[in-house]
Design a protein around this motif. Structure first.
Motif, PDB file in Angstrom:
ATOM      1  N   UNK A  69       0.803  -1.216   0.000  1.00  0.00           N
ATOM      2  CA  UNK A  69       0.000   0.000   0.000  1.00  0.00           C
ATOM      3  C   UNK A  69       0.841   1.273   0.000  1.00  0.00           C
ATOM      4  N   UNK A  70       2.158   1.132   0.236  1.00  0.00           N
ATOM      5  CA  UNK A  70       3.019   2.320   0.177  1.00  0.00           C
ATOM      6  C   UNK A  70       3.341   2.711  -1.263  1.00  0.00           C
ATOM      7  N   UNK A  71       3.033   1.823  -2.207  1.00  0.00           N
ATOM      8  CA  UNK A  71       3.365   2.113  -3.607  1.00  0.00           C
ATOM      9  C   UNK A  71       2.157   1.987  -4.542  1.00  0.00           C
ATOM     10  N   UNK A  91      -1.811   1.783  -5.738  1.00  0.00           N
ATOM     11  CA  UNK A  91      -3.184   2.209  -5.456  1.00  0.00           C
ATOM     12  C   UNK A  91      -4.074   1.002  -5.196  1.00  0.00           C
ATOM     13  N   UNK A  92      -3.847  -0.072  -5.972  1.00  0.00           N
ATOM     14  CA  UNK A  92      -4.688  -1.255  -5.812  1.00  0.00           C
ATOM     15  C   UNK A  92      -4.543  -1.806  -4.394  1.00  0.00           C
ATOM     16  N   UNK A  93      -3.356  -1.669  -3.812  1.00  0.00           N
ATOM     17  CA  UNK A  93      -3.132  -2.124  -2.435  1.00  0.00           C
ATOM     18  C   UNK A  93      -3.780  -1.182  -1.424  1.00  0.00           C
ATOM     19  N   UNK A  94      -3.830   0.101  -1.771  1.00  0.00           N
ATOM     20  CA  UNK A  94      -4.477   1.080  -0.889  1.00  0.00           C
ATOM     21  C   UNK A  94      -5.957   0.714  -0.719  1.00  0.00           C
ATOM     22  N   UNK A  95      -6.592   0.393  -1.852  1.00  0.00           N
ATOM     23  CA  UNK A  95      -8.005   0.009  -1.810  1.00  0.00           C
ATOM     24  C   UNK A  95      -8.161  -1.342  -1.113  1.00  0.00           C
ATOM     25  N   UNK A  96      -7.224  -2.234  -1.361  1.00  0.00           N
ATOM     26  CA  UNK A  96      -7.224  -3.553  -0.697  1.00  0.00           C
ATOM     27  C   UNK A  96      -7.262  -3.349   0.814  1.00  0.00           C
ATOM     28  N   UNK A  97      -6.333  -2.520   1.312  1.00  0.00           N
ATOM     29  CA  UNK A  97      -6.207  -2.323   2.757  1.00  0.00           C
ATOM     30  C   UNK A  97      -7.475  -1.687   3.340  1.00  0.00           C
ATOM     31  N   UNK A  98      -7.968  -0.661   2.635  1.00  0.00           N
ATOM     32  CA  UNK A  98      -9.192   0.019   3.087  1.00  0.00           C
ATOM     33  C   UNK A  98     -10.348  -0.976   3.209  1.00  0.00           C
ATOM     34  N   UNK A 138       7.266  -6.940   1.142  1.00  0.00           N
ATOM     35  CA  UNK A 138       8.716  -7.166   1.289  1.00  0.00           C
ATOM     36  C   UNK A 138       9.059  -7.483   2.742  1.00  0.00           C
ATOM     37  N   UNK A 139       8.436  -6.732   3.659  1.00  0.00           N
ATOM     38  CA  UNK A 139       8.656  -7.003   5.076  1.00  0.00           C
ATOM     39  C   UNK A 139       8.096  -8.374   5.460  1.00  0.00           C
ATOM     40  N   UNK A 140       6.925  -8.725   4.888  1.00  0.00           N
ATOM     41  CA  UNK A 140       6.321 -10.019   5.214  1.00  0.00           C
ATOM     42  C   UNK A 140       7.245 -11.161   4.814  1.00  0.00           C
ATOM     43  N   UNK A 141       7.908 -11.014   3.655  1.00  0.00           N
ATOM     44  CA  UNK A 141       8.850 -12.057   3.216  1.00  0.00           C
ATOM     45  C   UNK A 141       9.982 -12.183   4.234  1.00  0.00           C
TER      46      UNK A 141
END
Ligand code: IPM
Ligand code: MG
Length: 357
Positions: free
Chosen positions: A192-194, A196-203, A223-226
């Motif tokens: 979600x830091x990069x 938009x699709x992840x921003x909506x995912x998180x919301x 990346x952190x999760x890995x």
């Protein structure tokens, strides 16, 4: 009423390992479970038999089935085929045609295999993670996609990473429901830091989470999760993520448990119709040698009993039989350790059968 099970061995070691899992299904039949097993080709085998990776007859069979057991698809002899004829297309076609949007990939460390992990025993002992991977959307299926030639004559490849709110909503609900039945912790993995699709995912995940007050929801960049998965994997209970992130993280999580040859998976539609398969591939390098580990496929039968056939007691029986086989020190080469006895695919299947009998 009889339950129809479609058996799709596929390619490579798929043929060998599915044969062992079918022994288990036949055993359940002989014990009174009403199953009707029908085999059909898919992947490279589908191409060989009918000129395409998902033959019409196979598609009709799986649509009519209550559950599907799949081995694996792919092999070097098919790599030069046009993309739409490659074995992987058969697998992706099954997922999308059947609407199997929820992919459950457990990563469980059997205590007997603690030494098989490349991580220190204290890091992985007792590991029990469930990765919930979205399976029919995202960059795997997004349009437009292709390879095109630009005005300057250079070619470029492109794919589309797209998720609608309803797609995120339904996969989140599956993940929250599973978390409720486990440790009540859910980590949603995104970028979600990069993106938009992840921003909506998180919301969207946060919004669904408001209906699940008992579940502790957290978010992590992929990346952190890995990194966290190999650093301290026991911090995770249930993880939910997009199609491609789930593909990558589930391979990493699998290896924490020592062997990718141990892990089953379930791919479910909205009505719990499911396709069950080991998470490993067709392993052409060892195909036909009788050394592949059939346990992931046998454990996939257990998942089928649990998630689609409503037979949790039988599922427990299979899980326990696998545990006892490991207790006896019987190992296929992928999980071999000092002091154990190395056996092949068929012997491993027979060992599980002996425990079940
Ligand atoms: C998996 C596999 C598949 C995927 C391939 C074979 C298309 O890697 O099931 O994880 O990428 O989904
Ligand atoms: Mg994969």
């Amino acid at each position: 009423m009889s339950k129809k099970i479609a058996i799709l061995p596929g390619d490579g070691i798929g043929v060998e390992i599915v044969a062992e899992a079918v022994k288990v299904l036949e055993h359940l039949k002989s014990e009174g479970l009403d199953l009707e097993l029908t085999e059909a080709p898919v992947g490279g085998a589908g191409y060989d038999a009918a000129g395409k990776p998902l033959p019409d007859e196979t598609l009709a069979l799986v649509k009519d089935a209550d559950s599907i057991l799949l081995g694996a698809v792919g092999g070097p002899q098919y790599e030069a085929l046009p993309r739409e004829l490659r074995p992987e297309r058969g697998l992706l076609g099954l997922r999308s045609e059947l609407g199997l949007f929820a992919n459950l990939r457990p990563a469980i460390l059997y205590p007997q295999l603690a030494d098989a992990s490349s991580l220190k025993p204290e890091v992985v002992a007792g590991l029990d993670i469930m990765i919930v991977r979205e399976l029919t959307g995202g960059i795997y299926f997004g349009e437009p996609r292709g390879i095109r030639t630009k005005e300057n004559g250079e070619r470029e490849g492109y794919n589309t990473l797209v998720y609608s709110e309803s797609e995120v909503d339904r996969i989140s609900r599956v993940a929250f429901d599973i978390a409720m039945k486990r440790g009540k912790k859910l980590c949603s993995v995104d970028k979600a830091n990069v993106l938009e699709v992840s921003e909506l995912w998180r919301e969207t995940v946060v919004k669904v989470g408001e209906e699940y007050n008992d579940v502790e929801l957290s978010h992590m960049y992929v990346d952190n999760a890995a990194m966290q998965l190999v650093k301290w994997p026991k911090q995770f209970d249930v993880m939910v993520t997009k199609n491609m992130f789930g593909d990558i993280l589930s391979d990493a999580a699998a290896m924490l448990t020592g062997s990718i040859g141990m892990l089953p998976s379930a791919s479910l539609d909205a009505n719990s119709k499911g396709m069950y398969e080991p998470i490993h591939g067709s392993a052409p390098d060892i195909a036909g040698k009788g050394v592949a580990n059939p346990l992931a496929t046998i454990l996939s039968v257990a998942m089928m009993l649990r998630y689609s056939l409503d037979q949790p007691a039988l599922a427990d029986k299979i899980d326990a039989a696998v545990g006892r086989v490991l207790d006896k020190g019987l190992r296929t080469p992928d999980i071999m350790a000092a002091g154990c006895k190395q056996i092949g695919t068929v012997e491993m299947g027979d060992a599980v059968m002996a425990e079940l009998a």
